[in-house]
Design a protein around this motif. Structure first.
Motif, PDB file in Angstrom:
ATOM      1  N   LEU A  40       0.831  -1.205   0.000  1.00 19.67           N
ATOM      2  CA  LEU A  40       0.000   0.000   0.000  1.00 19.67           C
ATOM      3  C   LEU A  40       0.864   1.252   0.000  1.00 19.67           C
ATOM      4  O   LEU A  40       0.628   2.186  -0.775  1.00 19.67           O
ATOM      5  CB  LEU A  40      -0.932  -0.007   1.214  1.00 19.67           C
ATOM      6  N   LEU A  41       1.883   1.283   0.847  1.00 19.36           N
ATOM      7  CA  LEU A  41       2.748   2.459   0.910  1.00 19.36           C
ATOM      8  C   LEU A  41       3.532   2.635  -0.391  1.00 19.36           C
ATOM      9  O   LEU A  41       3.666   3.760  -0.879  1.00 19.36           O
ATOM     10  CB  LEU A  41       3.694   2.363   2.109  1.00 19.36           C
ATOM     11  N   ASP A  42       4.035   1.528  -0.948  1.00 20.65           N
ATOM     12  CA  ASP A  42       4.756   1.613  -2.225  1.00 20.65           C
ATOM     13  C   ASP A  42       3.865   2.173  -3.327  1.00 20.65           C
ATOM     14  O   ASP A  42       4.276   3.055  -4.087  1.00 20.65           O
ATOM     15  CB  ASP A  42       5.294   0.244  -2.644  1.00 20.65           C
ATOM     16  N   ARG A  43       2.634   1.670  -3.430  1.00 19.27           N
ATOM     17  CA  ARG A  43       1.713   2.162  -4.459  1.00 19.27           C
ATOM     18  C   ARG A  43       1.386   3.631  -4.245  1.00 19.27           C
ATOM     19  O   ARG A  43       1.268   4.398  -5.198  1.00 19.27           O
ATOM     20  CB  ARG A  43       0.431   1.336  -4.477  1.00 19.27           C
ATOM     21  N   THR A  44       1.218   4.013  -2.990  1.00 19.32           N
ATOM     22  CA  THR A  44       0.893   5.406  -2.686  1.00 19.32           C
ATOM     23  C   THR A  44       2.067   6.319  -3.030  1.00 19.32           C
ATOM     24  O   THR A  44       1.878   7.395  -3.597  1.00 19.32           O
ATOM     25  CB  THR A  44       0.494   5.551  -1.206  1.00 19.32           C
ATOM     26  N   ILE A  45       3.273   5.878  -2.701  1.00 18.55           N
ATOM     27  CA  ILE A  45       4.468   6.659  -3.054  1.00 18.55           C
ATOM     28  C   ILE A  45       4.563   6.821  -4.567  1.00 18.55           C
ATOM     29  O   ILE A  45       4.882   7.909  -5.066  1.00 18.55           O
ATOM     30  CB  ILE A  45       5.737   5.992  -2.487  1.00 18.55           C
ATOM     31  N   ASP A  46       4.250   5.755  -5.299  1.00 23.18           N
ATOM     32  CA  ASP A  46       4.309   5.801  -6.765  1.00 23.18           C
ATOM     33  C   ASP A  46       3.352   6.837  -7.355  1.00 23.18           C
ATOM     34  O   ASP A  46       3.562   7.304  -8.471  1.00 23.18           O
ATOM     35  CB  ASP A  46       4.014   4.429  -7.361  1.00 23.18           C
ATOM     36  N   THR A  47       2.296   7.194  -6.631  1.00 23.35           N
ATOM     37  CA  THR A  47       1.352   8.202  -7.127  1.00 23.35           C
ATOM     38  C   THR A  47       1.878   9.619  -6.966  1.00 23.35           C
ATOM     39  O   THR A  47       1.299  10.550  -7.502  1.00 23.35           O
ATOM     40  CB  THR A  47      -0.018   8.106  -6.433  1.00 23.35           C
ATOM     41  N   GLY A  48       2.957   9.770  -6.195  1.00 22.47           N
ATOM     42  CA  GLY A  48       3.566  11.091  -6.057  1.00 22.47           C
ATOM     43  C   GLY A  48       3.207  11.850  -4.801  1.00 22.47           C
ATOM     44  O   GLY A  48       3.365  13.074  -4.766  1.00 22.47           O
ATOM     45  N   VAL A  49       2.730  11.167  -3.761  1.00 22.03           N
ATOM     46  CA  VAL A  49       2.411  11.890  -2.527  1.00 22.03           C
ATOM     47  C   VAL A  49       3.681  12.507  -1.954  1.00 22.03           C
ATOM     48  O   VAL A  49       4.793  12.052  -2.204  1.00 22.03           O
ATOM     49  CB  VAL A  49       1.735  10.983  -1.471  1.00 22.03           C
ATOM     50  N   ASP A  50       3.498  13.542  -1.156  1.00 21.08           N
ATOM     51  CA  ASP A  50       4.631  14.251  -0.564  1.00 21.08           C
ATOM     52  C   ASP A  50       4.952  13.780   0.850  1.00 21.08           C
ATOM     53  O   ASP A  50       6.079  13.940   1.314  1.00 21.08           O
ATOM     54  CB  ASP A  50       4.338  15.751  -0.539  1.00 21.08           C
ATOM     55  N   ALA A  51       3.962  13.224   1.541  1.00 21.06           N
ATOM     56  CA  ALA A  51       4.179  12.803   2.933  1.00 21.06           C
ATOM     57  C   ALA A  51       3.070  11.853   3.351  1.00 21.06           C
ATOM     58  O   ALA A  51       2.044  11.725   2.683  1.00 21.06           O
ATOM     59  CB  ALA A  51       4.197  14.019   3.858  1.00 21.06           C
ATOM     60  N   PHE A  52       3.294  11.185   4.468  1.00 19.18           N
ATOM     61  CA  PHE A  52       2.273  10.339   5.098  1.00 19.18           C
ATOM     62  C   PHE A  52       1.941  10.910   6.458  1.00 19.18           C
ATOM     63  O   PHE A  52       2.823  11.397   7.168  1.00 19.18           O
ATOM     64  CB  PHE A  52       2.780   8.902   5.294  1.00 19.18           C
ATOM     65  N   ALA A  53       0.676  10.840   6.840  1.00 19.63           N
ATOM     66  CA  ALA A  53       0.258  11.227   8.184  1.00 19.63           C
ATOM     67  C   ALA A  53       0.310   9.968   9.034  1.00 19.63           C
ATOM     68  O   ALA A  53      -0.527   9.083   8.906  1.00 19.63           O
ATOM     69  CB  ALA A  53      -1.148  11.810   8.168  1.00 19.63           C
ATOM     70  N   ALA A  54       1.328   9.857   9.856  1.00 18.94           N
ATOM     71  CA  ALA A  54       1.508   8.670  10.692  1.00 18.94           C
ATOM     72  C   ALA A  54       0.754   8.820  12.001  1.00 18.94           C
ATOM     73  O   ALA A  54       0.543   9.924  12.500  1.00 18.94           O
ATOM     74  CB  ALA A  54       2.989   8.464  10.976  1.00 18.94           C
ATOM     75  N   LEU A  55       0.364   7.674  12.550  1.00 23.57           N
ATOM     76  CA  LEU A  55      -0.308   7.609  13.845  1.00 23.57           C
ATOM     77  C   LEU A  55      -1.603   8.406  13.865  1.00 23.57           C
ATOM     78  O   LEU A  55      -1.948   9.052  14.837  1.00 23.57           O
ATOM     79  CB  LEU A  55       0.630   8.077  14.970  1.00 23.57           C
ATOM     80  N   ARG A  56      -2.306   8.354  12.783  1.00 24.84           N
ATOM     81  CA  ARG A  56      -3.621   8.980  12.662  1.00 24.84           C
ATOM     82  C   ARG A  56      -4.613   7.878  12.345  1.00 24.84           C
ATOM     83  O   ARG A  56      -4.250   6.731  12.194  1.00 24.84           O
ATOM     84  CB  ARG A  56      -3.605  10.007  11.516  1.00 24.84           C
ATOM     85  N   HIS A  57      -5.852   8.203  12.223  1.00 22.98           N
ATOM     86  CA  HIS A  57      -6.817   7.196  11.785  1.00 22.98           C
ATOM     87  C   HIS A  57      -7.647   7.755  10.650  1.00 22.98           C
ATOM     88  O   HIS A  57      -7.811   8.949  10.510  1.00 22.98           O
ATOM     89  CB  HIS A  57      -7.699   6.721  12.947  1.00 22.98           C
ATOM     90  N   SER A  58      -8.124   6.853   9.826  1.00 22.28           N
ATOM     91  CA  SER A  58      -8.930   7.261   8.685  1.00 22.28           C
ATOM     92  C   SER A  58     -10.366   6.825   8.825  1.00 22.28           C
ATOM     93  O   SER A  58     -11.067   6.711   7.857  1.00 22.28           O
ATOM     94  CB  SER A  58      -8.394   6.672   7.383  1.00 22.28           C
ATOM     95  N   GLY A  59     -10.767   6.519  10.034  1.00 23.78           N
ATOM     96  CA  GLY A  59     -12.141   6.145  10.276  1.00 23.78           C
ATOM     97  C   GLY A  59     -12.378   4.659  10.358  1.00 23.78           C
ATOM     98  O   GLY A  59     -13.488   4.225  10.679  1.00 23.78           O
ATOM     99  N   GLU A  60     -11.353   3.842  10.087  1.00 25.91           N
ATOM    100  CA  GLU A  60     -11.573   2.398  10.115  1.00 25.91           C
ATOM    101  C   GLU A  60     -11.813   1.880  11.525  1.00 25.91           C
ATOM    102  O   GLU A  60     -12.316   0.779  11.715  1.00 25.91           O
ATOM    103  CB  GLU A  60     -10.416   1.636   9.454  1.00 25.91           C
ATOM    104  N   ASN A  61     -11.490   2.674  12.535  1.00 26.33           N
ATOM    105  CA  ASN A  61     -11.648   2.217  13.910  1.00 26.33           C
ATOM    106  C   ASN A  61     -13.096   1.892  14.264  1.00 26.33           C
ATOM    107  O   ASN A  61     -13.340   1.048  15.122  1.00 26.33           O
ATOM    108  CB  ASN A  61     -11.078   3.232  14.890  1.00 26.33           C
ATOM    109  N   VAL A  62     -14.071   2.490  13.602  1.00 24.30           N
ATOM    110  CA  VAL A  62     -15.465   2.186  13.916  1.00 24.30           C
ATOM    111  C   VAL A  62     -15.841   0.774  13.484  1.00 24.30           C
ATOM    112  O   VAL A  62     -16.841   0.231  13.942  1.00 24.30           O
ATOM    113  CB  VAL A  62     -16.441   3.202  13.287  1.00 24.30           C
TER     114      VAL A  62
END
Length: 69
Positions: A40-62
């Motif tokens: 997942l991280l490799d694919r995301t990097i390949d899209t050209g993102v500039d950074a990752f938000a670490a230690l956050r949540h995207s709502g999957e916790n529910v």
């Protein structure tokens, strides 16, 4: 000893651009799927993102509840 505050850090390190917040892939045993996370991280990097938000949540916790609760 000098105390470094979060304001000091943020004054010198500016994050800009696209910051990805990937969903954590979990296995059936609720352990983090390390290989899936790597892909997942490799694919995301390949899209050209500039950074990752670490230690956050995207709502999957529910969705992390025991069946029947």
């Amino acid at each position: 000893m000098d105390v470094i505050t979060m304001n000091d850090v943020m004054a010198h390190h500016v994050v800009s651009g696209v910051v990805a917040q990937p969903v954590t892939p979990l296995g059936a045993d609720t352990d983090v799927g390390a290989r899936a996370l790597g892909r997942l991280l490799d694919r995301t990097i390949d899209t050209g993102v500039d950074a990752f938000a670490a230690l956050r949540h995207s709502g999957e916790n529910v969705y992390l509840v025991e069946p029947g609760t």
